[in-house]
Design a protein around this motif. Structure first.
Motif, PDB file in Angstrom:
ATOM      1  N   ALA A  65      11.015  -5.233  41.025  1.00  0.00           N
ATOM      2  CA  ALA A  65      10.320  -5.329  42.320  1.00  0.00           C
ATOM      3  C   ALA A  65       9.991  -6.792  42.581  1.00  0.00           C
ATOM      4  N   GLU A  66      10.199  -7.215  43.815  1.00  0.00           N
ATOM      5  CA  GLU A  66       9.895  -8.595  44.202  1.00  0.00           C
ATOM      6  C   GLU A  66       8.992  -8.585  45.428  1.00  0.00           C
ATOM      7  N   GLY A  67       8.047  -9.512  45.413  1.00  0.00           N
ATOM      8  CA  GLY A  67       7.154  -9.647  46.559  1.00  0.00           C
ATOM      9  C   GLY A  67       6.246  -8.448  46.749  1.00  0.00           C
ATOM     10  N   LEU A  68       5.731  -7.876  45.675  1.00  0.00           N
ATOM     11  CA  LEU A  68       4.794  -6.745  45.781  1.00  0.00           C
ATOM     12  C   LEU A  68       3.410  -7.268  46.142  1.00  0.00           C
ATOM     13  N   ARG A  69       2.805  -6.608  47.114  1.00  0.00           N
ATOM     14  CA  ARG A  69       1.490  -7.041  47.601  1.00  0.00           C
ATOM     15  C   ARG A  69       0.636  -5.802  47.858  1.00  0.00           C
ATOM     16  N   VAL A  70      -0.548  -5.739  47.211  1.00  0.00           N
ATOM     17  CA  VAL A  70      -1.514  -4.652  47.418  1.00  0.00           C
ATOM     18  C   VAL A  70      -2.694  -5.234  48.181  1.00  0.00           C
ATOM     19  N   GLY A  71      -2.907  -4.752  49.392  1.00  0.00           N
ATOM     20  CA  GLY A  71      -3.928  -5.332  50.251  1.00  0.00           C
ATOM     21  C   GLY A  71      -5.335  -4.878  49.904  1.00  0.00           C
ATOM     22  N   ASN A  72      -6.273  -5.400  50.660  1.00  0.00           N
ATOM     23  CA  ASN A  72      -7.681  -5.025  50.510  1.00  0.00           C
ATOM     24  C   ASN A  72      -7.985  -3.773  51.316  1.00  0.00           C
ATOM     25  N   THR A  89       9.387  -6.372  36.375  1.00  0.00           N
ATOM     26  CA  THR A  89      10.529  -5.589  35.891  1.00  0.00           C
ATOM     27  C   THR A  89      10.030  -4.495  34.957  1.00  0.00           C
ATOM     28  N   VAL A  90      10.541  -3.278  35.170  1.00  0.00           N
ATOM     29  CA  VAL A  90      10.192  -2.134  34.340  1.00  0.00           C
ATOM     30  C   VAL A  90      11.480  -1.506  33.819  1.00  0.00           C
ATOM     31  N   ASP A  91      11.584  -1.354  32.500  1.00  0.00           N
ATOM     32  CA  ASP A  91      12.722  -0.670  31.886  1.00  0.00           C
ATOM     33  C   ASP A  91      12.324   0.768  31.580  1.00  0.00           C
ATOM     34  N   VAL A  92      13.177   1.718  32.003  1.00  0.00           N
ATOM     35  CA  VAL A  92      12.912   3.144  31.789  1.00  0.00           C
ATOM     36  C   VAL A  92      14.088   3.747  31.022  1.00  0.00           C
ATOM     37  N   ALA A  93      13.800   4.421  29.901  1.00  0.00           N
ATOM     38  CA  ALA A  93      14.847   5.071  29.116  1.00  0.00           C
ATOM     39  C   ALA A  93      15.355   6.297  29.865  1.00  0.00           C
ATOM     40  N   PHE A  94      16.719   6.415  30.011  1.00  0.00           N
ATOM     41  CA  PHE A  94      17.302   7.497  30.822  1.00  0.00           C
ATOM     42  C   PHE A  94      17.229   8.847  30.110  1.00  0.00           C
ATOM     43  N   ALA A  95      17.591   8.919  28.841  1.00  0.00           N
ATOM     44  CA  ALA A  95      17.679  10.199  28.127  1.00  0.00           C
ATOM     45  C   ALA A  95      16.358  10.967  28.131  1.00  0.00           C
ATOM     46  N   PRO A  96      15.217  10.351  27.856  1.00  0.00           N
ATOM     47  CA  PRO A  96      13.964  11.109  27.877  1.00  0.00           C
ATOM     48  C   PRO A  96      13.632  11.698  29.251  1.00  0.00           C
ATOM     49  N   LEU A  97      14.165  11.073  30.347  1.00  0.00           N
ATOM     50  CA  LEU A  97      13.901  11.611  31.679  1.00  0.00           C
ATOM     51  C   LEU A  97      14.464  13.023  31.823  1.00  0.00           C
ATOM     52  N   LEU A  98      15.604  13.285  31.145  1.00  0.00           N
ATOM     53  CA  LEU A  98      16.215  14.627  31.228  1.00  0.00           C
ATOM     54  C   LEU A  98      15.320  15.677  30.587  1.00  0.00           C
ATOM     55  N   ARG A  99      14.409  15.241  29.679  1.00  0.00           N
ATOM     56  CA  ARG A  99      13.470  16.164  29.035  1.00  0.00           C
ATOM     57  C   ARG A  99      12.104  16.132  29.705  1.00  0.00           C
ATOM     58  N   GLY A 100      12.018  15.439  30.847  1.00  0.00           N
ATOM     59  CA  GLY A 100      10.762  15.374  31.583  1.00  0.00           C
ATOM     60  C   GLY A 100       9.756  14.410  30.989  1.00  0.00           C
ATOM     61  N   LYS A 101      10.180  13.466  30.196  1.00  0.00           N
ATOM     62  CA  LYS A 101       9.302  12.509  29.549  1.00  0.00           C
ATOM     63  C   LYS A 101       9.643  11.104  30.013  1.00  0.00           C
ATOM     64  N   VAL A 102       8.599  10.309  30.288  1.00  0.00           N
ATOM     65  CA  VAL A 102       8.802   8.943  30.755  1.00  0.00           C
ATOM     66  C   VAL A 102       8.535   7.989  29.603  1.00  0.00           C
ATOM     67  N   VAL A 103       9.544   7.254  29.220  1.00  0.00           N
ATOM     68  CA  VAL A 103       9.431   6.246  28.160  1.00  0.00           C
ATOM     69  C   VAL A 103       9.798   4.904  28.768  1.00  0.00           C
ATOM     70  N   ILE A 104       8.869   3.961  28.682  1.00  0.00           N
ATOM     71  CA  ILE A 104       9.068   2.625  29.259  1.00  0.00           C
ATOM     72  C   ILE A 104       9.117   1.626  28.111  1.00  0.00           C
ATOM     73  N   PRO A 105      10.307   1.249  27.687  1.00  0.00           N
ATOM     74  CA  PRO A 105      10.404   0.321  26.549  1.00  0.00           C
ATOM     75  C   PRO A 105       9.781  -1.042  26.815  1.00  0.00           C
ATOM     76  N   ALA A 106       9.835  -1.516  28.062  1.00  0.00           N
ATOM     77  CA  ALA A 106       9.336  -2.867  28.316  1.00  0.00           C
ATOM     78  C   ALA A 106       8.878  -2.999  29.763  1.00  0.00           C
ATOM     79  N   VAL A 107       7.839  -3.830  29.935  1.00  0.00           N
ATOM     80  CA  VAL A 107       7.338  -4.198  31.263  1.00  0.00           C
ATOM     81  C   VAL A 107       7.159  -5.708  31.266  1.00  0.00           C
ATOM     82  N   GLU A 108       7.661  -6.364  32.308  1.00  0.00           N
ATOM     83  CA  GLU A 108       7.513  -7.809  32.431  1.00  0.00           C
ATOM     84  C   GLU A 108       6.910  -8.127  33.795  1.00  0.00           C
ATOM     85  N   LEU A 109       5.812  -8.870  33.790  1.00  0.00           N
ATOM     86  CA  LEU A 109       5.124  -9.262  35.024  1.00  0.00           C
ATOM     87  C   LEU A 109       5.090 -10.778  35.091  1.00  0.00           C
ATOM     88  N   GLU A 110       5.587 -11.329  36.191  1.00  0.00           N
ATOM     89  CA  GLU A 110       5.636 -12.770  36.352  1.00  0.00           C
ATOM     90  C   GLU A 110       4.629 -13.221  37.400  1.00  0.00           C
TER      91      GLU A 110
END
Length: 649
Positions: A65-72, A89-110
Motif C-alpha cells: 500500500a502506498e500513500g495510506l492516510r487515516v484522517g481525524n 508491505t504485508v506478506d500473507v502465506a497462501f496455503a493457510p488461507l485455504l484452511r481459513g487461517k491468516v499467517v503474516i510472515p512479515a510486515v514492513e512499514l516505512e
C-alpha cells in the motif's frame, strides 16, 4: 458438422480464457481502492484514503500500500491527519488461507507517522471505542504475525489533560544472526515534567509464539520519578503470560498519579519492586516490597483498564511511621531527616514544624477523587508516632464517585483498640460533608504509659461522634458538632499525662496540679460537647489515691486555642494542700500552664474533699463503656448525688 462443433467448442472455451487473460493483463489493483477506502472508513469512523495498491500473487502473497492516510474524526482539522504511511508491505502465506487461517510472515512499514491530539474538553482523535479491555481478546482467531520491521517511525502526542507533549521515534534493528528487534525512544513533557524513555522489545518474530517469550526492557524517567521494567511476555498482543519485574522510585507517590491515572496522596520518598502482569482487564503489581519514608510496605496493587479506572490495594507494614501517612489527612508527609527527601520536601517539613497550626489546612481534592474508584486495605504491626506505642493499625478505605468511607480505621492498643468509622461526601456547593463515629474499647493504659518509661494498669473506654462540613481537617473540626465521653479505671496518672500530652508538658501539668510524680488513678470521667467547633467541658472528674481534680472550659478547634481550668483538691486537709485553680491557655501546639493566684487567695478557706466534687450525673447511664470494673467511679457519682441531695434540703 464435426468441424463446426469443434470450432464452437473451441470458441466456447477459448474466448473465456482469452477474456480472463486480457482481464488479468489489464486489471489494476487500484480499482479496488474505493471499496477498501469505504470499508475502512466505516470501521474506523473517519476518512481513509489510499493512493496505490499492489498485489503480487504466489505462495506468499505480497500486498503493498502506498500513500495510506487515516484522517481525524469530525471536529478535528484535516491536517495533520491521525496517521500517514508512505509505504507499507504485508506478506500473507497462501496455503493457510485455504484452511481459513491468516499467517503474516512479515510486515514492513516505512516512515509511518501518527499524530495524537487530546483537547482540554476531553475529546481526542485517537479513541476508536474498541470493545473490551485493552489487550484482552484481541488476538483470538486473529492473524498470526511474524517479523515486523519499522523504518523511521514517528509518533507525536499532544494531550492537554495529561499536560503532555512528547515525541516517540520507532525503529527496528536486524542484529547479526537474529530477528528484528523493536526500538522506541521518547522525549518531551508529561504531567508538565520532562519525560524520557527508551524501550527495547527484543525479537518481534511471531509475537504469539509461546515457545519464544518476547523480551521487554523499559527505562523511563518522568521528572524525578524513575521506572525500570524487565522481563518477558508470552503473548504481547494480549499482554498475557507476563514475567516482568517493575522497579519504581520517586520522591513523592503523588508524582506517579499521572502515569497510572489514579489520584494518590502526597508521601515521603517511595521506592518499590515487584512483579507486573495483566489479566482480566487489570494491571497487577504483586509481590511488592518497598519503603515509604521510614515505613516499610508490602502487598499488591491493581489498576483496571476499563471505562472507569479502579484502583485496588492490599498492603501491609511491619512498622509504620505515622508521619509518613500525614498526606492522607492533608498534612505534610514525613519528618525531618527522612531518607531521600528533596530540598523542597525538607523545607516543607521545616515550615510545618515551625507553623503555629497543628491541624492540617490543605483542602481535600474531591474532584480529583471522582476520577477513579479506590479500594484499599492496610494493616501495620507496629506504629511510630508522637511517642505513643500503638500495637497495630488496620484500615479499610473505599472511594467511590468521590465519596470517602473509612470503615473502620482501628488503632490497636494493648488488648483494646481505638476505632473510627468515617464518611466524607461531596455536596453540590463543593464543600465536603463529614460524619464520624469513634470508640475507645478497653484501651490498655499501660501501653499508653510505656513511652514515659512507667508501668501501671487500667483501661480507657469512650464513645464520640462528629458531623461537619469543611474543605480540610481544620475546617471540618472547626465547624463540627458532636460529643465525646471517656471513662478510665486504674493506671498511673503521671505517666498517662506525660504520654498523652507530651513528656515536658505532662511534667509541667503534674507540677501545676500539685500531684505527686506517682499517683494511682482510681477513676477518670470526661464528658465533652462540640458545638460549631467549640469543644466544651461538660464534666471532667479525676480521682486519684490522694487528690480529686475537676475541670471546665473550652477548646476552640477552628482557631486551635485553649481556655481550660483545672482544680485540685486534696482528700486529706493540710496547711499545704489548699485548693487552687490552674489555667491552660495558648494554642494546641504551644499550650501554657499558670496558676490563678487570685482565685487561690479567695478560696483559702473553701471546703475540701468530696464536697467540691462536680457531680457527673448525666454520665450515669453511660459509665459502663467497656472498661470493666469501675466501682470507684460509681461510688463517686453516688456520693456526689447524696451530697447534692443534702444541699437541696
Amino acid at each position: 458438422m464435426a468441424s463446426r462443433r469443434q470450432w464452437a467448442w473451441g470458441l466456447g472455451v477459448g474466448l473465456p480464457l482469452v477474456a480472463l487473460a486480457l482481464f488479468l493483463a489489464l486489471f489494476r489493483w487500484d480499482w479496488l481502492i474505493p471499496i477498501i477506502e469505504a470499508q475502512a472508513a466505516v470501521r474506523l469512523g473517519r476518512p481513509v484514503t489510499l493512493q496505490h495498491l499492489h498485489v503480487s500473487l504466489g505462495r506468499t502473497i505480497r500486498v503493498t500500500a502506498e500513500g495510506l492516510r487515516v484522517g481525524n474524526p469530525e471536529g478535528f482539522p484535516e491536517d495533520p491527519p491521525f496517521a500517514e504511511l508512505p509505504r507499507g508491505t504485508v506478506d500473507v502465506a497462501f496455503a493457510p488461507l485455504l484452511r481459513g487461517k491468516v499467517v503474516i510472515p512479515a510486515v514492513e512499514l516505512e516512515q509511518p507517522k501518527v499524530e495524537m491530539i487530546g483537547r482540554p474538553d476531553g475529546s481526542t482523535n485517537y479513541a476508536f471505542h474498541a470493545a473490551g479491555p485493552a489487550g484482552e481478546g484481541s488476538g483470538e482467531g486473529g492473524p498470526q504475525i511474524g517479523a515486523l520491521r519499522i523504518r523511521d517511525g514517528h509518533v507525536h502526542a499532544a494531550i492537554a489533560n495529561l499536560k503532555a507533549d512528547f515525541a516517540v521515534n520507532l525503529n527496528t534493528e536486524d542484529p547479526a544472526g537474529g530477528d528484528p528487534a523493536l526500538l522506541a525512544d521518547a522525549k518531551g513533557t508529561y504531567a508538565a515534567l520532562p519525560i524520557e524513555a527508551r524501550f527495547r522489545g527484543g525479537a518481534v518474530l511471531n509475537l504469539r509464539d509461546a515457545e519464544k517469550p518476547w523480551p521487554v526492557q523499559l527505562d523511563l524517567s518522568n521528572g524525578p520519578t524513575r521506572v525500570a521494567l524487565r522481563g518477558t511476555l508470552k503473548d504481547p498482543v494480549k499482554l498475557a503470560g507476563a514475567n516482568l519485574r517493575l522497579d519504581v522510585q520517586t520522591p513523592d507517590m503523588a508524582l506517579i498519579s499521572p502515569l497510572i491515572g489514579v489520584p494518590i496522596t502526597r508521601t515521603p520518598p517511595f521506592r518499590a519492586t515487584g512483579r507486573l502482569d495483566y489479566a482480566e482487564g487489570r494491571f497487577r503489581f504483586t509481590d511488592v516490597e518497598g519503603r515509604v519514608g521510614n515505613s516499610d510496605v508490602s502487598g499488591a496493587y491493581t489498576v483496571s483498564t476499563g471505562d472507569r479506572t479502579v484502583f485496588t490495594a492490599d498492603l501491609h507494614s511491619r512498622r509504620v511511621d505515622l508521619a509518613d501517612l500525614g498526606g492522607l489527612i492533608g498534612g505534610t508527609p514525613g519528618r525531618a531527616g527522612t531518607p531521600g527527601q528533596t530540598p523542597e520536601q525538607r523545607r516543607e517539613v521545616a515550615r510545618a514544624e515551625a507553623s503555629p497550626r497543628l491541624l492540617p489546612t490543605t483542602p481535600i481534592s474531591i474532584p480529583s477523587l471522582k476520577k477513579a474508584d479506590m479500594h484499599v486495605r492496610y494493616s501495620a504491626d507496629s506504629i511510630r508516632g508522637q511517642g505513643i506505642p500503638f500495637d497495630g493499625l488496620e484500615m479499610v478505605l473505599d472511594i467511590e464517585d468521590g465519596v470517602i468511607r473509612l470503615h473502620p480505621g482501628t488503632f490497636k492498643v494493648g488488648r483494646g483498640e481505638i476505632a473510627a468509622d468515617l464518611t466524607l461526601s461531596p455536596q453540590e456547593n463543593g464543600i465536603p460533608h463529614a460524619k464520624a463515629q469513634i470508640e475507645l474499647r478497653r484501651v490498655d493504659i499501660s501501653r499508653l504509659m510505656q513511652a514515659a518509661g512507667a508501668g501501671g494498669a487500667g483501661t480507657l473506654g469512650g464513645v464520640g461522634r462528629i458531623e461537619s462540613t469543611g474543605r480540610s481537617v481544620s475546617e471540618l473540626l472547626g465547624n463540627g458538632n458532636g460529643e465525646l465521653t471517656v471513662v478510665s479505671v486504674g493506671g498511673n496518672l503521671s505517666a498517662l499525662l506525660a504520654d498523652l500530652s507530651g513528656f515536658e508538658f505532662g511534667k509541667a501539668l503534674l507540677s501545676a496540679l500539685g500531684l505527686p510524680q506517682r499517683t494511682q488513678v482510681e477513676c477518670l470521667i470526661g464528658d465533652f460537647g462540640l458545638t460549631r467547633g467549640a469543644l466544651r467541658v461538660r464534666t471532667l472528674l479525676l480521682d486519684t489515691d490522694s487528690h480529686i481534680v475537676t475541670g471546665s472550659g473550652v477548646a476552640g478547634l477552628g482557631k486551635e486555642v485553649l481556655d481550660l481550668r483545672l482544680r485540685t483538691d486534696s482528700k486529706r486537709f493540710s496547711i499545704g494542700s489548699l485548693p487552687t485553680d490552674i489555667a491552660i491557655t495558648g494554642t494546641f501546639k504551644n499550650p501554657s500552664i499558670a496558676p490563678e493566684v487570685g482565685e487561690l487567695a479567695a478560696r483559702a478557706g473553701a471546703a475540701v474533699g468530696l464536697g467540691v466534687l462536680f457531680a457527673p450525673l448525666a454520665l450515669l447511664p453511660t459509665i459502663q463503656l467497656g472498661v470493666g470494673e469501675n466501682s470507684q467511679c460509681e461510688r463517686l457519682t453516688q456520693t456526689a448525688q447524696g451530697r447534692e441531695a443534702q444541699q437541696q434540703r
